[in-house]
Write an enzyme that holds these catalytic residues in place. Structure first.
Site: not given
Length: 244
Positions: A11, A13, A95, A97, A165, A171, A204
């Site tokens: 991904n 992003k 996702h 985010e 996730e 991250g 990660s």
């Protein structure tokens, strides 16, 4: 390892310009006969160019989101049909985010996944708990609830992938323990409508920890963020998955 298909999904992003297609080409050149699925999901501006650049290679191209409607007055949005038309074969949906920054609900994710299926795309549906939910002991309730509410009717191993996730590991450099990943993936597998649906771990994932994560029984691959931007890093993760 389960009987589901193995997949390494990257991904990108909101990263990547046309010059960065060289990384995608390098990745494809490194895996001419991949022993697992390889997917890159660049920004929408690069999907068509990346699909052209990777034509004939083992690396698939996907999108990072789609709208639930086929067409219409939705300025700035992109439909699943448009992604498919641009050369995408899969799309990441829900996702963390998107759920956090755009307040996406699991019901909306399910609607988007149904649209993806209708357009012939594989939907990679993301689920995961926040740090507060983990600390409160709610992890399994949260992820199993998201799974049930985010899956559209007719979800099968042919059109759907699930990516777990943990939000607190994306991250941050923090990774759950192998025991924590095992617990969640075992619970997810037990609650899938099709036992052959692939379960990816994301959060990660790096060359240094990929092999031990892929050794977990119900982990079929990874959804990789930052490490997928460079062919050498993502390639090391893919090699670990091939060897698992």
């Amino acid at each position: 390892m389960s009987h589901a298909c193995k997949l390494a999904a990257g991904n990108w992003k909101m990263n990547g310009l046309r010059a960065d297609l060289d990384e995608a080409r390098a990745l494809a050149a490194a895996f001419p006969d991949a022993k697992c699925g390889i997917l890159l999901c660049p920004p929408a501006t690069l999907i068509s160019a990346m699909a052209d650049a990777l034509s004939g290679s083992a690396v698939m191209v996907g999108g990072q989101d789609c709208h639930a409607q086929t067409t219409g007055a939705h300025t700035g949005d992109i439909s699943a049909q448009m992604l498919a038309d641009a050369g995408a074969r899969q799309v990441i949906l829900g996702h963390s985010e998107r759920r956090a920054d755009h307040a996406e609900t699991s019901a909306q994710v399910a609607a988007k996944a149904a649209a993806a299926h209708a357009a012939g795309l594989v939907a990679i549906i993301c689920i995961g708990e926040t740090e507060a939910q983990r600390d409160a002991g709610q992890t399994l309730d949260v992820v199993l609830g998201q799974l049930a509410q985010s899956l559209p009717e007719g979800a099968t191993s042919a059109n759907t992938v699930i990516a777990y996730e943990p939000v607190w590991a994306i991250g941050t450099g923090r990774t759950p323990t192998l025991k924590q990943i095992t617990e969640v993936h075992d619970a997810l597998r037990a609650n899938l409508p099709d036992q052959a649906i692939s379960l990816l771990y994301g959060g990660s994932v790096k060359p240094g920890n990929a092999a031990e994560i892929f050794a977990i029984a119900n982990v079929d691959g990874a959804l990789v963020g930052g490490a997928s931007l460079k062919a050498v890093d993502f390639g090391a993760i893919i090699a670990a998955l091939e060897a698992a």
